[in-house]
Each structure stands twice: as C-alpha cells, then as structure tokens.
Design a protein around this motif. Structure first.
Motif, short mmCIF file in Angstrom:
data_model
loop_
_atom_site.label_atom_id
_atom_site.label_comp_id
_atom_site.label_asym_id
_atom_site.label_seq_id
_atom_site.Cartn_x
_atom_site.Cartn_y
_atom_site.Cartn_z
N ASN A 14 -18.68 -14.76 11.24
CA ASN A 14 -18.60 -13.55 12.06
C ASN A 14 -19.33 -12.35 11.45
N ASP A 15 -20.16 -12.61 10.43
CA ASP A 15 -20.86 -11.50 9.80
C ASP A 15 -22.07 -11.07 10.62
N ASP A 46 -15.52 -12.18 7.55
CA ASP A 46 -14.08 -11.89 7.67
C ASP A 46 -13.81 -10.43 8.02
N ASN A 47 -14.81 -9.75 8.65
CA ASN A 47 -14.52 -8.41 9.14
C ASN A 47 -13.54 -8.52 10.31
N GLU A 48 -12.88 -7.42 10.62
CA GLU A 48 -11.83 -7.43 11.65
C GLU A 48 -12.33 -7.03 13.03
N GLN A 49 -13.65 -6.73 13.15
CA GLN A 49 -14.18 -6.28 14.44
C GLN A 49 -14.58 -7.43 15.35
N GLN A 64 -14.63 -11.61 16.26
CA GLN A 64 -14.11 -12.94 16.04
C GLN A 64 -15.25 -13.88 15.67
N LYS A 71 -20.30 -0.72 15.01
CA LYS A 71 -19.09 -0.80 15.84
C LYS A 71 -19.32 -1.75 17.01
#
Length: 412
Positions: free
Chosen positions: A156-157, A175-178, A180, A215
């Motif tokens: 997901n990067d 593994d960022n939270e923005q 999936q 974002k």
C-alpha cells in the motif's frame, strides 16, 4: 449494452497481471471503418488512417524478460519498473529494478535487489508533478509474491521516481493508515496533478491522491459504475474530462469486455450502448479479457491490443488482436454514449506482435529515428512503445515493438 463475461479460475486470475501505460496522446480526430492489412513492418490503412507495428530489434533489451511491470514517460524517456521476471519457465520472481529507454537502447539505471522500493508486480503508476523538481513517475501498491505458495504480500505504499536524479522518494510508506493494500488496479494522472486510483473496492467512489498534500480521499460517483474488478485498463482522453475503463476480471474469476466512461466534471459513470452493423456477431467486439494494453488516441477514440482471455477448451490464451473503440454522445445535450468497435487485426494475425498480456504500451513523444526508416518520421504521427508481457504459462517477452499511428492529414 456491451456486456459479455467469461470465467477463469482464481488460480489463473492471480497469474494475470494488470499493467498500463501513462501519458495520453496529443489530440487528433479519428474515424475508422474499413481496413486493409499488410505484412508485419508494413502499413495498414484504415479510412485514411494508418497503423504500423515495427520490431525495433534493439541492441540491448531488458533483462530478465518480465510481465506485470509498470511503465511511464518522463524527462523525454520511458522508464520501466519491477514486474514478474522470468529467467526460465521454472524461475519467476518479483523484481524491483528500473530500466530507461532513451530512443535508442535500454539501460538499467537501478539494479535489482535494491533496498527500496520493495520488489513487486501488478502495481499502478502515473506521471505527475510532485514538487518543484518537476515530473515524477508515481508507483502505487502492487503485489510481492514472495515464496511460491505463500500468497505473498499486497502493498500500500506510494513511491515517486525522478528521471532527473534516477532516484526514488517514498511519499507514503508501507503500512500507512491512509490506503488499504491494493494491486491489479489502475492509476490515472488528472490535469490538476492529482492521481485517480480505481481498484476492486471502488463501487460508489474512486480514490483521489493529492501528491503534494500527501492525502487520499474518496470521491463519490454516480451513474452506472463498473462492478468490482481488477486487471482492467483505464485511460484518460486528451480532453482531460473523461476516463474510459475496459475489461478486467472479478475476484470470482469472471472476465469482462465491458466499457465504462467516467465524466470527471460530473463524476458520473456511463455504460455506453454498443453500436454495430452486426450486433449479434460476437466478433464485432473484443472477447472478454484481462490485462490488455489500452491507450487513448483522441477525445473520442481508444486503441486496444492483446490481453488474456479464456480458451474454449479451458485455460488462458494470450491475444494479439487489435481494436479501435469510438465513443460518441447520442446528441450534444445527452450524457448517453454510443460505442463502436472496429477490429484492425484478428487474433493470430502475423501483422501484430505475438500474443500476450501484462505488457506496457507507452507513448513516445518523438520518433526513434535512429532505429526506424527515414520515411517513418511523419508529421502528426503518434508512436507507442510495446514492452514485455506474458503468454500465459508459455513464455515471457523482452522484445520491443513500436506502434505507429498516422492521422489522415499526414498519411494522405
């Protein structure tokens, strides 16, 4: 409507890798009906237009051969990243090297097994301006298959590659939270330097990434959206207002040859109505398929090559047929769209490169004149570089062809 679906096994579907090319062509007006085909490396004329495949026979080729890579055009060069490398039919693995085509040859600008980005295939990519440094190729997600039988890791990067420095920059880490984890998706560069991502989760929305603000947001859509799918292809038309989506495969293994159009001014999906002189003839439209090459030629027309489809006797087939898709509004006040397919080369035609899926077809913004005949550098002609690809369970390619498309004003 354009609606025909074939089934593939989940195992086969996982082997078909979606790739696409980025940077739409300059605007031109295309109308194609009657065709006249010649041998490979000669010109096929269609209603004043001409298309021609040219085998470059380059002195250097990408090694090892690969499929499922991404390609993007920046700094007047074509860059290829990653993919599923194949040294022998028994040895296939994800890779993370970077190759550059400078109109004459391929050069490896980042060797394999570098620390970043992580090796992957089935990523999505688009070219945009990330900062004052100018254009960068942005790579999103993908699949690291890792050891056979492990299932691998969906990533997901978001990574950015600069052709100026030949260096990567991590925009969003793993593994960022923005976002999936995502693979087998499509990325499109929007005119405002944002990136649109369409994956199997996008039903009543599409994903929009602001590279400068770092974002992600969900943009709600209306109309008749595509069903859940991956391994599909998307292009933005040169008017920068409409995105055309073709084909793909659902998670249950159903393949499609449907066409959808997203208006980015109203954010409404439309499913065009098929317009054909032989509407009951299944040869009047491409077969359902995944991972084809799909490019925009003008504000109304797209070009389709290859992709993997299901054979009647079972298993997967690498196509090499060539199609033109024309899109027209019913009238100036209507949002309803008509679609017409015209077949330029039948599957198995020697006038096209060997059949494959998971290849890339990327626009060149000048003719590679040092490699082509002098008379191939025609004013108004469009050039696209075909690289790599895979005939399912048979062979992986590292050959290179140029597709030349010449408008009527130039070919007449």
């Amino acid at each position: 409507s354009i609606s025909s679906i074939h089934r593939i096994s989940s195992e086969n579907a996982s082997q078909i890798i979606h790739t696409m090319s980025f940077k739409h062509s300059s605007s031109c007006i295309l109308s194609l009906y009657n065709l006249l085909a010649w041998s490979l490396n000669t010109t096929m004329v269609v209603s004043g237009w001409s298309t021609k495949w040219i085998n470059l026979n380059l002195p250097t080729q990408i090694q090892p051969p690969r499929s499922g890579h991404v390609a993007f055009h920046t700094q007047n060069k074509v860059y290829v990243f990653g993919g599923y490398a194949e040294e022998t039919p028994e040895s296939r693995y994800p890779i993370n090297d970077v190759w550059c085509f400078d109109q004459e040859k391929w050069t490896c600008v980042q060797p394999p097994f570098a620390e970043t980005p992580q090796a992957r295939l089935a990523a999505a990519a688009a070219v945009t301006c990330a900062d004052e440094g100018g254009e960068v190729g942005v790579v999103i997600g993908g699949w690291d298959s890792q050891q056979a039988g492990s299932g691998g890791i969906i990533l997901n990067d978001v990574q950015a590659f600069s052709g100026k420095s030949n260096a990567w920059k991590t925009i969003l880490p793993l593994d960022n939270e923005q976002l999936q984890p995502t693979s087998r998706s499509c990325a499109i560069a929007l005119p405002d330097d944002r990136i649109l991502l369409h994956n199997h989760r996008c039903l009543d929305y599409v994903l929009i990434f602001d590279v400068k603000e770092i974002k992600w947001e969900k943009k709600r859509v209306t109309g008749t959206p595509p069903s859940s799918r991956g391994l599909h292809a998307c292009v933005i038309l040169p008017d920068n207002k409409k995105i055309v989506l073709f084909g793909g495969a659902a998670q249950n293994g159903l393949m499609s040859n449907e066409v959808f159009v997203l208006d980015t001014t109203t954010w409404e999906w439309t499913k065009p109505t098929l317009c054909s002189d032989s509407s009951e003839d299944e040869d009047a439209v491409p077969s359902p398929r995944a991972s084809p090459c799909f490019i925009a030629l003008d504000d109304n027309t797209c070009f389709l090559y290859g992709g993997a489809s299901v054979k009647q006797e079972g298993g997967l087939h690498g196509n090499n047929d060539v199609w033109l898709l024309e899109l027209k509004n019913r009238d100036s006040s209507s949002s309803q769209i008509k679609a017409k397919w015209t077949q330029l080369h039948k599957d198995g035609d020697a006038n096209s490169p060997p059949g494959r899926n998971a290849a890339t077809l990327t626009q060149l913004f000048s003719c590679p004149s040092s490699l082509l005949e002098e008379d191939d550098d025609e004013e108004g002609a469009l050039y696209f570089l075909l690289s790599g690809g895979w005939y399912p369970f048979r062979t992986t390619y590292n050959d290179d062809f140029v597709l030349k498309v010449t408008p009527p004003s130039s070919s007449s």
